[in-house]
Design an enzyme around this catalytic site. Structure first.
Site, short mmCIF file in Angstrom:
data_model
loop_
_atom_site.label_atom_id
_atom_site.label_comp_id
_atom_site.label_asym_id
_atom_site.label_seq_id
_atom_site.Cartn_x
_atom_site.Cartn_y
_atom_site.Cartn_z
N LYS A 1 7.62 67.20 67.65
CA LYS A 1 6.99 67.70 66.43
C LYS A 1 7.90 68.70 65.72
O LYS A 1 7.59 69.19 64.66
CB LYS A 1 5.65 68.36 66.77
CG LYS A 1 4.63 67.35 67.25
CD LYS A 1 3.21 67.78 66.89
CE LYS A 1 2.21 66.68 67.14
NZ LYS A 1 2.18 66.20 68.52
N ARG A 2 9.01 68.98 66.35
CA ARG A 2 9.94 69.93 65.75
C ARG A 2 10.33 69.43 64.36
O ARG A 2 10.61 68.25 64.17
CB ARG A 2 11.19 70.07 66.62
CG ARG A 2 11.66 71.49 66.73
CD ARG A 2 12.59 71.73 67.91
NE ARG A 2 13.06 70.52 68.57
CZ ARG A 2 14.20 69.91 68.31
NH1 ARG A 2 15.00 70.35 67.38
NH2 ARG A 2 14.56 68.83 68.99
#
Ligand code: GLU
Length: 465
Positions: free
Chosen positions: A234-235
């Site tokens: 999700k970075r």
């Protein structure tokens, strides 16, 4: 009724693989049903939305081959319409002004939590008319107070929610700006969207949105909530189409891989876009979440690297070579290098790394390989090999092979004893494809020059030892 679907990204980052999967399923459904695929840019969050992200999303969709049939529409260009609809709801008594202060709401929230209740707005302004003059207010929608709401979701099946779970949520903030759960309904209805297909993380929103459709007198579309994808970073910026492209994934592989995140077609693993367009359907979209498997993604990419014509793959390779600082042209030699090397790697970036010795002026001899393979016993035979190759006119793998066979027989040398010094001379190390193909793929002059230099090094190496 004609099928109209939409992809509605918020331009707050690159196109994430999860978003790409949502876009693809919408696109495929539209193609399969002879419908229209609409793109809507949900840019109402003025602080986080950026035009450059919109461009990145558009580029990624075009690159993957799923450009919209209609749009992009921009929510920021539709504020007048939202305003109008809010006024309509207020006039009809479906929405109301709420003057509760943030402090009041916070106190209510804490009280609910302390009493073990779900925090919800108290609805204290729902039926009041004693509005304070000049005080800030938000506008809330009246949710139904009794009963249940049910959808027949294309993926999740029948889902029912008790309306007691639903808050009178804010549809316009105190600055007048409309909120997501409201504008999305106005947009989907006025854009005649027949099927709303999006991630399962929006399922709760769907039940907030249904009463808005009802209040505005709109038909409720069919919903399809796609299972979530586990294992994706999700970075920010990572796990985006752009980043995978930079890492050397082909568009065919990306489309192919994401199509299988939640959908299947028997045991088949590899699909062209045309096949997806004809096979895709919601009857085979499962409910359980899927897992992003990097190894499988790499496998799909390596398969696509083998499936494309070498000319096409060589063309796709050019930008990666350029990024690596090599100035290379699309010619027969590059196509031959592509054909020779592609089976050995699973990304375009790895193809560049693996093939580096074709593009550099010089090679650096690997000490470990030299120590293992440059033995005194093989030197004479290797010397003979080099001088016979110097004489060879027909620079083809089969003629080259004949020279090797001749030398091996004459000097009674095993394959490795001539092949490995050749590899060291041409590439610096011993990790390379079939030696005849390797030699033939180099330009004749380059191969001869490297072999001569390699022979000198071999001689010196043996002398030093
Ligand atoms: N803009 C929303 C998002 O990026 C999508 C909304 C929708 O598909 O309804 O998650």
């Amino acid at each position: 009724m004609s099928v109209r679907v939409r992809f509605a990204p918020s331009p707050t980052g690159y196109l994430h693989m999860g978003g790409a999967r949502t876009a693809l399923f919408n696109y495929l459904f539209a193609r399969k049903e002879g419908g229209t695929f609409v793109l809507r840019i949900e840019d109402t969050d003025l602080e986080r939305s950026k035009p450059e992200y919109t461009q990145v999303i558009l580029d990624a969709m075009e690159w993957l081959g799923m450009s919209p049939d209609e749009g992009p529409y921009y929510q920021t260009q539709r504020f007048d319409l939202y305003r109008e609809k809010i006024d309509e709801l207020l006039a009809a008594g479906h929405a109301y002004k709420c003057f509760s202060t943030p402090e009041e709401l916070e106190a209510d929230r804490e009280k609910a939590l302390a009493e073990g209740r779900k925090p919800m707005y108290s609805r204290k302004w729902r039926d009041r008319t004693d509005h304070p003059e000049g005080e800030p207010f938000v506008i809330r929608i009246k949710m139904p107070l009794e009963g249940t709401l049910t959808i027949n979701d294309m993926v999740q099946g029948t889902v029912t929610v008790d309306v007691k779970e639903l808050d009178d949520f804010i549809i316009a903030r105190s600055d007048g700006s409309p909120t997501y759960n409201f504008v999305v309904v106005v947009d989907d209805a006025t854009m005649n969207i027949s099927h709303v297909i999006r991630g399962n993380d929006h399922l709760n929103n769907t039940f907030r949105q249904i009463p808005v459709y009802q209040a505005l007198g709109y038909d409720i579309p069919t919903f399809g909530h796609l299972p979530l994808i586990d294992g994706l970073s999700k970075r920010k910026g990572s796990a985006s189409v752009q980043v995978y492209r930079e890492q050397g994934f082909l568009k065919e592989a990306i489309v192919n891989y994401i199509s299988r995140l939640g959908w299947s077609h028997g045991d088949q693993e590899l699909f062209t876009m045309a096949e997806l367009e004809s096979f895709f359907g919601f009857d085979h979209v499962g409910r359980s979440s899927s897992t992003f498997d990097q190894d499988k993604f790499l496998w799909v990419n390596s398969e696509w690297m083998k499936r494309l014509e070498p000319e096409e793959l060589a063309k796709r390779w050019l930008p990666y070579l350029e990024d690596a600082g090599y100035s290379v042209e699309l010619d027969e030699r590059l196509v031959a290098i592509t054909a020779l090397m592609r089976d050995r790697v699973n990304t375009m970036v790895a193809l560049t790394e693996e093939s580096h010795y074709f593009f550099t002026e010089d090679v650096t001899y690997d000490e470990k390989a030299s120590k293992k393979w440059l033995k005194a016993g093989g030197l004479e035979g290797f010397g003979a090999l080099v001088s016979r190759l110097e004489q060879l006119e027909d620079w083809s793998a089969s003629s080259i092979e004949a020279v090797y066979k001749e030398v091996m027989a004459e000097f009674e040398l095993g394959m490795a004893k001539v092949a490995q010094p050749t590899r060291i001379a041409l590439t610096g190390a011993t990790n390379s494809p079939s030696v005849y193909d390797l030699v033939a793929t180099f330009e004749r002059d380059v191969a001869i020059a490297r072999l001569q230099k390699g022979l000198a090094y071999y001689t010196e190496y043996v002398g030093d030892a």
